[in-house]
Enzyme design. Sequence first.
Site, PDB file in Angstrom:
ATOM      1  N   GLY A   1     -17.921   7.820  -3.361  1.00 50.13           N
ATOM      2  CA  GLY A   1     -16.804   7.971  -4.301  1.00 50.13           C
ATOM      3  C   GLY A   1     -16.878   6.831  -5.291  1.00 50.13           C
ATOM      4  N   ASN A   2     -15.721   6.349  -5.712  1.00 51.08           N
ATOM      5  CA  ASN A   2     -15.700   5.276  -6.707  1.00 51.08           C
ATOM      6  C   ASN A   2     -16.511   4.069  -6.239  1.00 51.08           C
ATOM      7  OD1 ASN A   2     -14.763   2.642  -7.665  1.00 51.08           O
ATOM      8  ND2 ASN A   2     -13.389   3.801  -8.976  1.00 51.08           N
TER       9      ASN A   2
ATOM     10  N   LYS B   1       0.865  -1.193   0.000  1.00 57.37           N
ATOM     11  CA  LYS B   1       0.000   0.000   0.000  1.00 57.37           C
ATOM     12  C   LYS B   1       0.895   1.233   0.000  1.00 57.37           C
ATOM     13  CE  LYS B   1      -4.470   0.817   0.130  1.00 57.37           C
ATOM     14  NZ  LYS B   1      -5.524  -0.036  -0.455  1.00 57.37           N
TER      15      LYS B   1
ATOM     16  N   GLY C   1     -20.491   6.721   1.898  1.00 53.80           N
ATOM     17  CA  GLY C   1     -19.381   7.019   0.979  1.00 53.80           C
ATOM     18  C   GLY C   1     -19.923   7.015  -0.435  1.00 53.80           C
TER      19      GLY C   1
ATOM     20  N   GLY D   1     -18.551   3.587  -3.516  1.00 52.96           N
ATOM     21  CA  GLY D   1     -19.917   3.859  -3.068  1.00 52.96           C
ATOM     22  C   GLY D   1     -20.870   4.097  -4.225  1.00 52.96           C
TER      23      GLY D   1
HETATM   24  P1  NAD Z   1     -13.075   7.694  -2.930  1.00 42.61           P
HETATM   25  O1  NAD Z   1     -12.066   8.687  -2.515  1.00 42.61           O
HETATM   26  O2  NAD Z   1     -13.440   7.597  -4.367  1.00 42.61           O
HETATM   27  O3  NAD Z   1     -14.437   7.883  -2.095  1.00 42.61           O
HETATM   28  C1  NAD Z   1     -14.488   7.976  -0.703  1.00 42.61           C
HETATM   29  C2  NAD Z   1     -15.857   8.551  -0.351  1.00 42.61           C
HETATM   30  O4  NAD Z   1     -16.062   8.495   1.069  1.00 42.61           O
HETATM   31  C3  NAD Z   1     -16.048  10.022  -0.721  1.00 42.61           C
HETATM   32  O5  NAD Z   1     -17.345  10.186  -1.263  1.00 42.61           O
HETATM   33  C4  NAD Z   1     -15.955  10.760   0.614  1.00 42.61           C
HETATM   34  O6  NAD Z   1     -16.694  11.970   0.629  1.00 42.61           O
HETATM   35  C5  NAD Z   1     -16.613   9.728   1.514  1.00 42.61           C
HETATM   36  N1  NAD Z   1     -16.350   9.894   2.948  1.00 42.61           N
HETATM   37  C6  NAD Z   1     -15.213  10.196   3.604  1.00 42.61           C
HETATM   38  N2  NAD Z   1     -15.429  10.255   4.922  1.00 42.61           N
HETATM   39  C7  NAD Z   1     -16.746   9.956   5.114  1.00 42.61           C
HETATM   40  C8  NAD Z   1     -17.597   9.842   6.249  1.00 42.61           C
HETATM   41  N3  NAD Z   1     -17.119  10.023   7.486  1.00 42.61           N
HETATM   42  N4  NAD Z   1     -18.902   9.510   6.069  1.00 42.61           N
HETATM   43  C9  NAD Z   1     -19.393   9.313   4.827  1.00 42.61           C
HETATM   44  N5  NAD Z   1     -18.641   9.409   3.723  1.00 42.61           N
HETATM   45  C10 NAD Z   1     -17.332   9.723   3.854  1.00 42.61           C
HETATM   46  O7  NAD Z   1     -12.522   6.270  -2.389  1.00 42.61           O
HETATM   47  P2  NAD Z   1     -12.904   4.818  -2.912  1.00 42.61           P
HETATM   48  O8  NAD Z   1     -11.871   4.382  -3.893  1.00 42.61           O
HETATM   49  O9  NAD Z   1     -14.342   4.767  -3.254  1.00 42.61           O
HETATM   50  O10 NAD Z   1     -12.627   3.948  -1.589  1.00 42.61           O
HETATM   51  C11 NAD Z   1     -13.612   3.838  -0.555  1.00 42.61           C
HETATM   52  C12 NAD Z   1     -13.206   2.702   0.392  1.00 42.61           C
HETATM   53  O11 NAD Z   1     -13.098   1.477  -0.353  1.00 42.61           O
HETATM   54  C13 NAD Z   1     -11.859   2.885   1.088  1.00 42.61           C
HETATM   55  O12 NAD Z   1     -11.889   2.286   2.356  1.00 42.61           O
HETATM   56  C14 NAD Z   1     -10.914   2.097   0.190  1.00 42.61           C
HETATM   57  O13 NAD Z   1      -9.727   1.703   0.867  1.00 42.61           O
HETATM   58  C15 NAD Z   1     -11.808   0.914  -0.151  1.00 42.61           C
HETATM   59  N6  NAD Z   1     -11.414   0.199  -1.354  1.00 42.61           N
HETATM   60  C16 NAD Z   1     -11.334   0.830  -2.553  1.00 42.61           C
HETATM   61  C17 NAD Z   1     -10.984   0.097  -3.686  1.00 42.61           C
HETATM   62  C18 NAD Z   1     -10.962   0.716  -5.058  1.00 42.61           C
HETATM   63  O14 NAD Z   1     -10.830  -0.035  -6.040  1.00 42.61           O
HETATM   64  N7  NAD Z   1     -11.089   2.033  -5.207  1.00 42.61           N
HETATM   65  C19 NAD Z   1     -10.680  -1.282  -3.571  1.00 42.61           C
HETATM   66  C20 NAD Z   1     -10.799  -1.890  -2.306  1.00 42.61           C
HETATM   67  C21 NAD Z   1     -11.169  -1.137  -1.207  1.00 42.61           C
END
Ligand code: NAD
Length: 432
Positions: A231-232, A111, A229, A234
């Site tokens: 983002g990607n 990571k 959440g 959610g």
């Molecule tokens: P991202 O940055 O695209 O989205 C994160 C989202 O969470 C944003 O909408 C942000 O506003 C929101 N957020 C932050 N704090 C918050 C809170 N307290 N309450 C509600 N919403 C909140 O990130 P992502 O890539 O979607 O990753 C989200 C999670 O999934 C992380 O834990 C990441 O480690 C995990 N993850 C992501 C991937 C991937 O392929 N992107 C793979 C495995 C795990």
Amino acid sequence: MTEEFNYLRRILLDFDHGVELLGEKTEPVDPGLVELLKSPSKRLSVQFPVKMDNGTLEIFRGYRVQHSKLYEPTKGGIRYSPDVDLSVITALAMDMTLKCRVVDLPFGGAKGGVICNPREMSPDELERMTRRYTFEISSMIGPDSDVPAPDIGTGPKEMGIIFDTYKMFNQKAPDAYAVVTGKPLSLGGCRARLEATAQGGAYVLEEAVKQGCARGLTSLKDATVIVQGFGNVGFHTANILHKDYGCKIIGISDSKGGIYNPKGFSPSDVLKYKTDEKNEKKSVIGYEARNTLAIDEFLTKECDILVPAAKETQIVGSIADDIKTKVILELANGPTTNLADKILFEKDVYLIPDILANTGGVTVSYCEWLQNKEGTQWETDIVNNILREKMTTAYRDLVFTVKSYDVTTREGAYILATSRAIQVIKDRGIFP
Ligand code: NAD
């Protein structure tokens, strides 16, 4: 920081507990092997300057951690967030080692991250920071040594910049595209990668319902879902569950707060609202203004499926007491604390743990890496068929482990990961 909030400490506790359960059923695990599996193999901490648009110099701190070299390359995302520190990155790298064993991919865990707030940086500043960070960690990354991917705050754009920077210093590398996954399609990206974590979670959820594990939930049609959440992970989860499975998405939140409506939302309409140029907050808040909810009210609204997809340590003990859901699909890494786990288990909530639920991203990253090595690009169906097969097989292995050891799903996932990791070490032996 209390025990409950320290993510690395929690993973190590879960790991030790998994080893203990494994030892009770088979022979006790060699303590040296346990120590080896808990110790990160390499940790790099860097500080570097970036010229900001206003002419000032800002110093950034970044990290790259390779947790385990059971297999190489090691694999793991890059996080841009003010919350990044070496402890969180080490925890996430260990998570990656465990996930790759649960879903059975020939990668070790890694990571990386930079302490920054990408929302407050211009595209040019982000590009300069990404290029310099790539340079700083260049002794670690490579198509056969360590392959980054997106995580919080990063996406295809940053992955394209990482590839380009690597290529500048490795002009003759025949497989340079394989240095990073989650790239744009034009740079050897993989079809279906963007939504892979969400799609993988959906496949596991579908299988859990099919197998009758979802606490009386017999169909996903009209099942009510709350997603934390947006983002990607959610957004794509909400969208896939709504469009492909007929779920009702009754709650959506981001870092500014949440929206809730028992009649359900169209995730793509909410995304349009959030990303509209006129929406200065860039938040879901304000969409159907009367339905706004504070962050702490959000997770405890009644629903069939709760999907934490934001960040670690969100479902803590005090919140778990009030949670009213049948199933929790952990798509974020480490969203639930050990104390909350116990409370949820006693309340008979069915938990699909992160080290299985969110492995869709790394699984499709594996597909991307293989394609880059072969110099090909597969069709979406091929990628999604592999993803479905990998996710459902891993879920069935988990169900089998849970039954054989009579343990919780989290314990089962740790037993599965640990026993497989130990087998790899035994098969390889210890050098010299
Ligand atoms: P991202 O940055 O695209 O989205 C994160 C989202 O969470 C944003 O909408 C942000 O506003 C929101 N957020 C932050 N704090 C918050 C809170 N307290 N309450 C509600 N919403 C909140 O990130 P992502 O890539 O979607 O990753 C989200 C999670 O999934 C992380 O834990 C990441 O480690 C995990 N993850 C992501 C991937 C991937 O392929 N992107 C793979 C495995 C795990």
